[in-house]
Design a protein around this motif. Structure first.
Motif, PDB file in Angstrom:
ATOM      1  N   ALA A 170       5.864  37.240   3.739  1.00 14.59           N
ATOM      2  CA  ALA A 170       6.816  37.386   4.842  1.00 14.59           C
ATOM      3  C   ALA A 170       7.739  36.173   4.926  1.00 14.59           C
ATOM      4  O   ALA A 170       8.953  36.317   5.158  1.00 14.59           O
ATOM      5  CB  ALA A 170       6.068  37.574   6.160  1.00 14.59           C
ATOM      6  N   SER A 171       7.168  34.985   4.734  1.00 13.81           N
ATOM      7  CA  SER A 171       7.982  33.767   4.776  1.00 13.81           C
ATOM      8  C   SER A 171       9.048  33.786   3.695  1.00 13.81           C
ATOM      9  O   SER A 171      10.198  33.387   3.929  1.00 13.81           O
ATOM     10  CB  SER A 171       7.075  32.544   4.619  1.00 13.81           C
ATOM     11  N   ALA A 172       8.675  34.260   2.494  1.00 21.01           N
ATOM     12  CA  ALA A 172       9.642  34.341   1.397  1.00 21.01           C
ATOM     13  C   ALA A 172      10.748  35.343   1.719  1.00 21.01           C
ATOM     14  O   ALA A 172      11.930  35.093   1.428  1.00 21.01           O
ATOM     15  CB  ALA A 172       8.926  34.734   0.101  1.00 21.01           C
ATOM     16  N   LEU A 173      10.397  36.476   2.324  1.00 22.90           N
ATOM     17  CA  LEU A 173      11.398  37.476   2.694  1.00 22.90           C
ATOM     18  C   LEU A 173      12.341  36.930   3.765  1.00 22.90           C
ATOM     19  O   LEU A 173      13.560  37.153   3.710  1.00 22.90           O
ATOM     20  CB  LEU A 173      10.712  38.743   3.204  1.00 22.90           C
ATOM     21  N   ILE A 174      11.780  36.223   4.748  1.00 24.18           N
ATOM     22  CA  ILE A 174      12.607  35.648   5.807  1.00 24.18           C
ATOM     23  C   ILE A 174      13.572  34.624   5.224  1.00 24.18           C
ATOM     24  O   ILE A 174      14.759  34.594   5.571  1.00 24.18           O
ATOM     25  CB  ILE A 174      11.707  35.018   6.888  1.00 24.18           C
ATOM     26  N   HIS A 175      13.069  33.805   4.327  1.00 27.55           N
ATOM     27  CA  HIS A 175      13.918  32.794   3.680  1.00 27.55           C
ATOM     28  C   HIS A 175      15.048  33.464   2.899  1.00 27.55           C
ATOM     29  O   HIS A 175      16.212  33.036   2.961  1.00 27.55           O
ATOM     30  CB  HIS A 175      13.074  31.927   2.761  1.00 27.55           C
ATOM     31  N   ALA A 176      14.690  34.531   2.168  1.00 25.66           N
ATOM     32  CA  ALA A 176      15.706  35.239   1.381  1.00 25.66           C
ATOM     33  C   ALA A 176      16.740  35.892   2.293  1.00 25.66           C
ATOM     34  O   ALA A 176      17.949  35.825   2.038  1.00 25.66           O
ATOM     35  CB  ALA A 176      15.045  36.287   0.495  1.00 25.66           C
ATOM     36  N   ALA A 177      16.279  36.519   3.377  1.00 22.95           N
ATOM     37  CA  ALA A 177      17.195  37.195   4.297  1.00 22.95           C
ATOM     38  C   ALA A 177      18.132  36.201   4.976  1.00 22.95           C
ATOM     39  O   ALA A 177      19.335  36.460   5.130  1.00 22.95           O
ATOM     40  CB  ALA A 177      16.400  37.966   5.355  1.00 22.95           C
ATOM     41  N   ALA A 178      17.577  35.041   5.342  1.00 21.89           N
ATOM     42  CA  ALA A 178      18.398  34.031   6.006  1.00 21.89           C
ATOM     43  C   ALA A 178      19.485  33.499   5.069  1.00 21.89           C
ATOM     44  O   ALA A 178      20.546  33.052   5.522  1.00 21.89           O
ATOM     45  CB  ALA A 178      17.522  32.883   6.501  1.00 21.89           C
ATOM     46  N   GLY A 179      19.209  33.587   3.782  1.00 14.26           N
ATOM     47  CA  GLY A 179      20.188  33.136   2.803  1.00 14.26           C
ATOM     48  C   GLY A 179      21.404  34.040   2.702  1.00 14.26           C
ATOM     49  O   GLY A 179      22.396  33.686   2.050  1.00 14.26           O
ATOM     50  N   GLY A 198      23.154  35.009   5.348  1.00 16.99           N
ATOM     51  CA  GLY A 198      24.058  34.803   6.473  1.00 16.99           C
ATOM     52  C   GLY A 198      23.582  35.274   7.819  1.00 16.99           C
ATOM     53  O   GLY A 198      24.359  35.262   8.777  1.00 16.99           O
ATOM     54  N   ILE A 199      22.323  35.705   7.962  1.00 19.21           N
ATOM     55  CA  ILE A 199      21.830  36.061   9.287  1.00 19.21           C
ATOM     56  C   ILE A 199      20.930  34.933   9.791  1.00 19.21           C
ATOM     57  O   ILE A 199      20.444  34.115   9.019  1.00 19.21           O
ATOM     58  CB  ILE A 199      21.077  37.404   9.301  1.00 19.21           C
ATOM     59  N   SER A 200      20.704  34.912  11.088  1.00 22.41           N
ATOM     60  CA  SER A 200      19.898  33.835  11.657  1.00 22.41           C
ATOM     61  C   SER A 200      18.432  34.019  11.276  1.00 22.41           C
ATOM     62  O   SER A 200      17.987  35.122  10.937  1.00 22.41           O
ATOM     63  CB  SER A 200      20.023  33.825  13.175  1.00 22.41           C
ATOM     64  N   GLU A 201      17.675  32.925  11.375  1.00 19.40           N
ATOM     65  CA  GLU A 201      16.246  33.015  11.076  1.00 19.40           C
ATOM     66  C   GLU A 201      15.554  33.942  12.064  1.00 19.40           C
ATOM     67  O   GLU A 201      14.644  34.686  11.699  1.00 19.40           O
ATOM     68  CB  GLU A 201      15.602  31.632  11.110  1.00 19.40           C
ATOM     69  N   ALA A 202      15.994  33.913  13.323  1.00 18.02           N
ATOM     70  CA  ALA A 202      15.393  34.791  14.336  1.00 18.02           C
ATOM     71  C   ALA A 202      15.619  36.259  13.980  1.00 18.02           C
ATOM     72  O   ALA A 202      14.705  37.087  14.114  1.00 18.02           O
ATOM     73  CB  ALA A 202      15.986  34.485  15.709  1.00 18.02           C
TER      74      ALA A 202
END
Length: 273
Positions: free
Chosen positions: A182-191, A193-197
């Motif tokens: 999940a952490s890897a997916l969040i990191h990728a998604a944040a890359g 242009g969306i916020s971490e939240a």
């Protein structure tokens, strides 16, 4: 008649069980939380849950019905040695990885009722899937109290002792593997242009929805195939995982986890039936 649960160890798992048992207060339950001297932790539990606390648990054993060993595996030997001098038929439950029934029974007086429970971190949300087993010395009321403890943190599944040793990595430790994913997916998604939240919201809901689908009874292979169009975008991502031998990687992680749990629990493979 009043039933007292004594928790030796006042960490996060003990807190999860204490919180869960609060809902069963109508059953005349008393709860005592103990540790070796972290008074700030005990004060926190007293303030939040209004439970009795102590750093001198030996004097609480006589009045307790269930003693829950909620400390790391390596702390069990010393605690069991002390417990053996005062326990007298009370149910003793360990929630530590790699322990097993024999390690509980051997230091204690013959016939002492013992049980081994392997919960997971979702106990904090009342959603643990706990594996458990117990000796044949438990009476009907003690089985009821064990089930009460299990139900306080989620659902449970009875297993043999050996099955728990082998499944600890799947139900107990694998949530950490999932959180890493999940952490890897969040990191990728944040890359992108969306916020971490926002990324956390998207990923957590995706995992939750996927879990609901798994619980529906459809096989994970069929669910995977339903998402994957041959030659499509998802297939391209799966190809990368397959090239890295994702299945073998998970198998190796499970094996390493089980081996370490056995080492910490003092389990000797060649002594198992």
């Amino acid at each position: 008649m009043n039933t007292t649960f004594l928790f030796i160890g006042a960490g996060r798992m003990a807190e999860s069980m204490i919180k869960g048992l609060q809902s069963a207060k109508g059953q005349n339950l008393s709860i005592i939380a103990a540790n070796q001297g972290n008074k700030e932790r005990l004060q926190y539990l007293f303030s939040k849950y209004a439970v009795e606390t102590t750093t001198d648990w030996l004097h609480q054993v006589k009045e307790s019905s269930v003693i829950v060993l909620a400390m790391p595996p390596e702390a069990h030997e010393a605690v069991l040695e002390k417990l053996s001098t005062v326990v007298d038929g009370q149910l003793v439950v360990s929630v530590a990885a790699g322990i097993g029934l024999r390690r509980l029974e051997n230091p204690l007086p013959p016939g002492t009722p013992v049980a081994w429970v392997m919960p997971n971190t979702a106990a904090e949300a009342g959603e643990s899937i706990s594996l458990y087993t117990y000796a044949d010395t438990l009476n009907e009321n003690q089985i009821h109290l064990l089930e009460l403890l299990l139900n306080s943190i989620g659902s449970s599944e009875y297993c043999t002792e050996e099955q728990i040793h082998k499944m600890t990595a799947v139900t107990g430790s694998a949530p950490a593997f999932l959180y890493e994913f999940a952490s890897a997916l969040i990191h990728a998604a944040a890359g992108y242009g969306i916020s971490e939240a926002q990324a956390r919201k998207l990923v957590s809901q995706m995992i939750y929805g996927s879990a609901v689908m798994l619980q529906s009874g459809v096989s994970p292979i069929d669910l995977r195939n339903a998402v994957t169009t041959p030659g499509g975008a998802t297939a391209a991502g799966l190809d990368i995982l397959n090239q890295a031998d994702f299945v073998k990687l998970i198998e190796n992680a499970i094996k390493a986890t089980n081996e370490k749990a056995a080492e910490l629990g003092g389990k000797q493979e060649n002594n198992e039936d």
